[in-house]
Design a protein around this motif. Structure first.
Motif, PDB file in Angstrom:
ATOM      1  N   ALA A 381      23.520  -5.156  17.635  1.00  0.00           N
ATOM      2  CA  ALA A 381      22.954  -5.471  16.370  1.00  0.00           C
ATOM      3  C   ALA A 381      21.708  -6.256  16.576  1.00  0.00           C
ATOM      4  O   ALA A 381      20.661  -6.027  15.799  1.00  0.00           O
ATOM      5  CB  ALA A 381      23.973  -6.474  15.696  1.00  0.00           C
ATOM      6  N   ILE A 382      21.575  -7.081  17.737  1.00  0.00           N
ATOM      7  CA  ILE A 382      20.360  -7.950  17.950  1.00  0.00           C
ATOM      8  C   ILE A 382      19.225  -6.866  18.278  1.00  0.00           C
ATOM      9  O   ILE A 382      18.190  -6.959  17.913  1.00  0.00           O
ATOM     10  CB  ILE A 382      20.682  -8.747  18.952  1.00  0.00           C
ATOM     11  N   VAL A 383      19.436  -5.856  19.212  1.00  0.00           N
ATOM     12  CA  VAL A 383      18.560  -5.055  19.690  1.00  0.00           C
ATOM     13  C   VAL A 383      18.037  -4.003  18.641  1.00  0.00           C
ATOM     14  O   VAL A 383      16.807  -4.010  18.223  1.00  0.00           O
ATOM     15  CB  VAL A 383      19.045  -4.275  20.905  1.00  0.00           C
ATOM     16  N   VAL A 384      18.959  -3.457  17.667  1.00  0.00           N
ATOM     17  CA  VAL A 384      18.589  -2.825  16.426  1.00  0.00           C
ATOM     18  C   VAL A 384      17.805  -3.563  15.479  1.00  0.00           C
ATOM     19  O   VAL A 384      16.811  -2.902  15.152  1.00  0.00           O
ATOM     20  CB  VAL A 384      19.745  -2.060  15.897  1.00  0.00           C
ATOM     21  N   THR A 385      18.034  -4.901  15.343  1.00  0.00           N
ATOM     22  CA  THR A 385      17.345  -5.707  14.361  1.00  0.00           C
ATOM     23  C   THR A 385      15.949  -6.004  14.975  1.00  0.00           C
ATOM     24  O   THR A 385      14.924  -5.873  14.197  1.00  0.00           O
ATOM     25  CB  THR A 385      17.756  -7.234  14.353  1.00  0.00           C
ATOM     26  N   ALA A 386      15.823  -6.017  16.233  1.00  0.00           N
ATOM     27  CA  ALA A 386      14.295  -6.395  16.777  1.00  0.00           C
ATOM     28  C   ALA A 386      13.486  -4.921  16.711  1.00  0.00           C
ATOM     29  O   ALA A 386      12.506  -4.999  16.400  1.00  0.00           O
ATOM     30  CB  ALA A 386      14.486  -6.596  18.173  1.00  0.00           C
ATOM     31  N   LEU A 387      14.259  -3.785  16.845  1.00  0.00           N
ATOM     32  CA  LEU A 387      13.576  -2.573  16.573  1.00  0.00           C
ATOM     33  C   LEU A 387      13.182  -2.424  15.182  1.00  0.00           C
ATOM     34  O   LEU A 387      11.975  -1.977  15.104  1.00  0.00           O
ATOM     35  CB  LEU A 387      14.514  -1.438  16.977  1.00  0.00           C
ATOM     36  N   LEU A 388      14.059  -2.624  14.228  1.00  0.00           N
ATOM     37  CA  LEU A 388      13.598  -2.669  12.993  1.00  0.00           C
ATOM     38  C   LEU A 388      12.462  -3.474  12.502  1.00  0.00           C
ATOM     39  O   LEU A 388      11.654  -3.303  11.724  1.00  0.00           O
ATOM     40  CB  LEU A 388      14.743  -2.736  11.938  1.00  0.00           C
ATOM     41  N   LEU A 389      12.566  -4.468  12.866  1.00  0.00           N
ATOM     42  CA  LEU A 389      11.403  -5.678  12.640  1.00  0.00           C
ATOM     43  C   LEU A 389      10.265  -5.227  13.120  1.00  0.00           C
ATOM     44  O   LEU A 389       9.032  -5.356  12.468  1.00  0.00           O
ATOM     45  CB  LEU A 389      11.857  -7.028  13.079  1.00  0.00           C
ATOM     46  N   ASP A 390      10.195  -4.577  14.365  1.00  0.00           N
ATOM     47  CA  ASP A 390       8.908  -4.162  14.867  1.00  0.00           C
ATOM     48  C   ASP A 390       8.315  -2.923  14.168  1.00  0.00           C
ATOM     49  O   ASP A 390       7.253  -2.851  13.822  1.00  0.00           O
ATOM     50  CB  ASP A 390       9.141  -3.645  16.250  1.00  0.00           C
ATOM     51  N   ALA A 391       9.200  -2.141  13.796  1.00  0.00           N
ATOM     52  CA  ALA A 391       8.815  -0.987  12.724  1.00  0.00           C
ATOM     53  C   ALA A 391       8.157  -1.391  11.563  1.00  0.00           C
ATOM     54  O   ALA A 391       7.158  -0.881  11.168  1.00  0.00           O
ATOM     55  CB  ALA A 391       9.928  -0.131  12.477  1.00  0.00           C
ATOM     56  N   ILE A 392       8.718  -2.351  10.883  1.00  0.00           N
ATOM     57  CA  ILE A 392       8.316  -2.896   9.500  1.00  0.00           C
ATOM     58  C   ILE A 392       7.018  -3.606   9.654  1.00  0.00           C
ATOM     59  O   ILE A 392       6.008  -3.209   9.036  1.00  0.00           O
ATOM     60  CB  ILE A 392       9.286  -3.795   8.917  1.00  0.00           C
ATOM     61  N   VAL A 393       6.735  -4.274  10.879  1.00  0.00           N
ATOM     62  CA  VAL A 393       5.557  -4.956  10.950  1.00  0.00           C
ATOM     63  C   VAL A 393       4.503  -4.221  11.495  1.00  0.00           C
ATOM     64  O   VAL A 393       3.297  -4.008  10.812  1.00  0.00           O
ATOM     65  CB  VAL A 393       5.581  -6.005  12.187  1.00  0.00           C
ATOM     66  N   LEU A 394       4.749  -2.952  12.335  1.00  0.00           N
ATOM     67  CA  LEU A 394       3.726  -2.047  12.623  1.00  0.00           C
ATOM     68  C   LEU A 394       3.422  -1.190  11.398  1.00  0.00           C
ATOM     69  O   LEU A 394       2.030  -0.904  11.264  1.00  0.00           O
ATOM     70  CB  LEU A 394       4.306  -1.091  13.830  1.00  0.00           C
TER      71      LEU A 394
END
Length: 437
Positions: A381-394
């Protein structure tokens, strides 16, 4: 020449390396650019950037605990994807983003140094000073790990204390108010939701120095414990310093003036609070911070490139140079950073660096989630959250840059395509050469 030396870096030395890279470009070069995107409440963006970085760092901590390596991110990618195009390309994106960061820091050094002479020039003098700093970093990096960690640790402590003195003085003059000094003027960018999210991308770039620690993993004493501790400590210290400085600047300088002086906004913010002596003090801090940042970053990226070369994942030429591969990659790192510092301005250097880093970061998170959850014990869950946050910011950052500076998006895309295409060709040629023997 300093080679890989197990247990040659202490926990304090590792924290010094991390904060040495972070508290340089992050606060001196990027503060004005963050203000331009986020508007009057830009100090809060550093908190959001710290939170996003915290999620991102989780994957690196878990990987470091399982696979401590002097190759850091490069080794993590090998564990996740094997020795193929994805690994080689993502590692190169990481290395390039770190070299871009070095050129960013070097130009910041030149820009702030010129403030001593009352010059706002961003021309050949800035480039000349940047090249001189990179040359000095090369000399320091051939002096040995003990000297590097001692130098960066002492300098990091000095600049942190100096910046805290600056921020405390600025806040005292402003009455410790939470109200900004003024509203955005005509130079302010549209601070819509996309622009605010895009500002987070630049603050993430200012925190990315924690990867310097992962790239020195096997050289740190007791790496399975101390790498994670050093990363958490470096991010926490940097976040506190960033927040204090951003608060002090916003309390003493109107947002339109921060944007106008974005390449040297910290020095400009010292004028109303401390006068010319404050400017000199701030410039001195900037010089100290950028010197330590360059040295620490060159230290890390040259080691990662050496490891990738040893694994035959990237091409290498000696060009008649004596010594081992690690010395050669140190030379390549510094020369490329010099070229970038001469050719590009601060804003564009930072933008390309942010895009390349976020793409690489997402590849790391995907690898941990898809292939290494069990091996590392990472919480999905933490890893997927990090991935999604990166995608949104990028996504937000690219959207804003398409509207304001399309060339940067095109250059970044070409960088990525050239890296993946070049690595695919290189690895395919090597495989064919090996099979023919």
């Amino acid at each position: 020449m300093s080679e890989y030396r197990k247990n040659s870096l202490t926990l304090t030395g590792a924290v010094g390396l991390g904060t040495g890279v972070m508290i340089s470009a992050g606060i001196f070069a990027l503060l004005g650019q963050v203000a331009q995107l986020a508007g009057v409440w830009f100090p809060l963006i550093f908190i959001i950037g710290g939170v996003v970085t915290g999620f991102s760092a989780y994957s690196y901590v878990k990987m470091s605990q399982q696979y401590p390596s002097a190759g850091g991110v490069g080794m993590f990618l090998v564990k996740a994807y094997g020795k193929g195009t994805i690994t080689a390309s993502a590692a190169m994106l990481m290395a390039i983003s770190m070299v871009i960061n070095q050129s960013l820091v070097a130009r910041t050094f030149g820009t702030y140094t010129l403030q001593i002479f009352g010059s706002e020039s961003s021309g050949w003098l800035v480039a000349l000073l940047a090249v001189g700093l990179l040359l000095f970093a090369f000399i320091v990096n051939i002096s040995g790990n003990e000297f590097i960690q001692t130098f960066t640790s002492i300098v990091s402590l000095l600049k942190i204390l100096g910046l805290l003195v600056f921020s405390a003085g600025g806040l005292w003059v402003a009455g410790f108010t939470l109200d900004p000094a003024g509203d955005a003027g005509t130079n302010a960018a549209d601070t819509g939701i996309a622009s605010i999210i895009a500002a987070v991308a630049l603050t993430i770039l200012s925190f990315k120095g924690f990867t310097t620690i992962t790239n020195s993993g096997s050289e740190i004493k007791n790496p399975k414990k101390n790498v994670g501790r050093a990363i958490v400590a470096s991010i926490s210290i940097s976040l506190f310093v960033y927040l204090m400085i951003a608060w002090a600047v916003s309390s003493n300088l109107p947002i339109d003036r921060i944007i106008e002086a974005k390449d040297y906004s910290l020095a400009e913010a010292a004028r109303p609070a401390f006068g010319e002596y404050g400017v000199w003090f701030t410039v001195a801090l900037a010089i100290i911070a950028t010197i330590s940042g360059i040295i620490a970053s060159v230290f890390a990226v040259s080691r990662m490139l050496a490891m990738l070369t040893d694994m035959s994942l990237i091409p290498h030429r000696h060009f008649g140079m004596p010594g081992r591969i690690q010395k050669h990659t140190l030379v390549y790192t510094v020369v490329l950073a010099m070229a970038l510092a001469v050719l590009f301005d601060l804003s564009r250097i930072a933008s390309v660096g942010a895009i390349l880093y976020l793409v690489m970061d997402m590849i790391v998170h995907w690898g941990v989630w898809k292939h290494l959850k069990k091996e590392t014990g990472a919480n999905p869950a933490i890893v997927v959250t990090a991935l999604l946050l990166d995608a949104i910011v990028l996504g937000a950052f690219v959207y804003v840059k398409i509207q304001s500076d399309l060339l940067i998006v095109i250059v970044s895309l070409l960088f990525i395509l050239a890296t993946f295409g070049g690595e695919h060709w290189f690895l395919k040629r090597n495989k064919e050469a090996e099979s023919s023997h």
